[in-house]
Design an enzyme around this catalytic site. Sequence first.
Site, short mmCIF file in Angstrom:
data_model
loop_
_atom_site.label_atom_id
_atom_site.label_comp_id
_atom_site.label_asym_id
_atom_site.label_seq_id
_atom_site.Cartn_x
_atom_site.Cartn_y
_atom_site.Cartn_z
N GLU A 36 0.84 -1.21 0.00
CA GLU A 36 0.00 0.00 0.00
C GLU A 36 0.87 1.25 0.00
OE1 GLU A 36 -3.06 -0.14 -1.18
OE2 GLU A 36 -3.53 -1.54 0.42
N HIS A 37 0.43 2.27 -0.71
CA HIS A 37 1.15 3.56 -0.83
C HIS A 37 2.52 3.38 -1.48
CE1 HIS A 37 -1.62 6.31 1.18
NE2 HIS A 37 -1.93 5.29 1.96
N GLY A 124 -16.11 3.90 -1.84
CA GLY A 124 -15.44 4.41 -0.65
C GLY A 124 -14.90 3.33 0.27
N GLY A 126 -12.24 1.41 -0.67
CA GLY A 126 -10.87 1.10 -1.06
C GLY A 126 -10.78 0.00 -2.10
N LEU A 127 -11.89 -0.23 -2.84
CA LEU A 127 -11.88 -1.27 -3.87
C LEU A 127 -11.78 -0.66 -5.27
CD1 LEU A 127 -14.58 -3.75 -2.50
CD2 LEU A 127 -12.15 -3.60 -2.01
N SER A 128 -11.52 0.64 -5.30
CA SER A 128 -11.24 1.32 -6.56
C SER A 128 -12.36 1.32 -7.56
CB SER A 128 -9.99 0.75 -7.21
OG SER A 128 -8.94 1.53 -6.78
N GLU A 162 -8.13 10.45 -13.98
CA GLU A 162 -8.26 10.67 -12.53
C GLU A 162 -7.41 11.86 -12.08
OE1 GLU A 162 -9.00 8.12 -8.54
OE2 GLU A 162 -9.34 7.33 -10.53
N ASP A 173 -4.35 0.93 -9.51
CA ASP A 173 -5.79 0.61 -9.55
C ASP A 173 -6.25 0.32 -10.98
OD1 ASP A 173 -5.58 1.19 -6.91
OD2 ASP A 173 -6.79 3.02 -6.96
N TYR A 223 -2.79 12.40 1.82
CA TYR A 223 -2.21 11.63 0.72
C TYR A 223 -1.14 12.48 0.02
CZ TYR A 223 -2.24 9.10 -3.81
OH TYR A 223 -1.90 8.41 -4.94
#
Length: 386
Positions: A36-37, A124, A126-128, A162, A173, A223
């Site tokens: 992640e990140h 919302g 986190g499943l893109s 995006e 994603d 972020y």
Amino acid sequence: MNDILIQNTIAFFEKSFGSAPQKVVLSPGRINIIGEHIDYNDGYVLPAAIDKIICFAFEKNNSNSSKIIAIDLNEAFEIDLKAEIRLSDDVWTNYLRGVIKQLQENGFVFEGFNCVFSSNIPVGSGLSSSAALECGMIFGITALFDLKIKKTDIALLGQKAEHWVGINCGIMDQFSSVHGLENKVIKLDCNTLDFEYHNADFKDYALVLFDSNVKHSLFTSEYNTRRLECEQGLTIIKHHFPQIKSFRDCTEEQLLSIQDQMTPTVFKRVHFVVKEINRVVKACEALDQGNIELLGQLLFEAHYGLSQEYEVSCPELDMLVNNAKTNDFIVGSRLMGGGFGGCTINFIKKGYENEVKNKFSNLYLNTFGIELKFYDVTISNGTRLL
């Protein structure tokens, strides 16, 4: 579940436009097993497409304008393909405006179309869902007008759309939404876009997401701050070790040797990144060996780093993972996605899923007064024509 969604989407299209769609596209959400990140920090990530999808139905309408209906929102908008495309106050439409803008700016020629879409990807969590929306729309326009766009380019166009909306996301994603394969995870190099598939045989364990049902508003500002902190850290690393080009070239020992050159905050951020890149490599080895217990341990370690060093967790997510650690039927758990809410990803021993769900449901409700949601997910194919 997807079959009903597909039937309903096609029926809605026929009712709205009086004809059957020419193309039907399924575009999946994604999970990330670990990493992640790391997508914007030039590391490796380990995502997979899942069996939660957005279903789109398309037809050409032989005009210069497109009409797009979001069934779930009960909203629609029309876009003139000859006019300048600008951001709108209806946020959901901007992702699609962005897609059309990117296609046009990259020289792809297409005409007006009608489209309806519906989704069972929880927004919302986190499943893109945004990547699924962008890539499904590009895929559909590509198929409808025979545009010949490669999968990787579909992902890159989605990412640019995006960015235009104002979210400076990495490529993970969109890439996983397009390139997903059933029962495979993707080890993706976010720098070169080289990728390889690894078997996602989780043996005796089921993959269950716990949706915290919270979304703290910190996400966007934090972020962008994390990205800046990591850039600062990398600049300092390169100054002391000119041979290092990105975080993946940096060892933990090198980083520790210059810890006093960074602020404590910047050190924590980059320490997480360097260790997380290493965990992704180890996770691939664990999957190749079918060692799901080791994979689970890496998830727990990743959560600790996300919570304590990268500081993108929240009390709700920490509580879920801390309790997972002491549960005999869960071998691994961590927050998934950007953080500050959304889901945890959990490997639960098969046959005990309901017992675990009941226990956590009660615990979470008693602690926070919030209902916990659960999503059983399986790893599925990427964006495709029905």
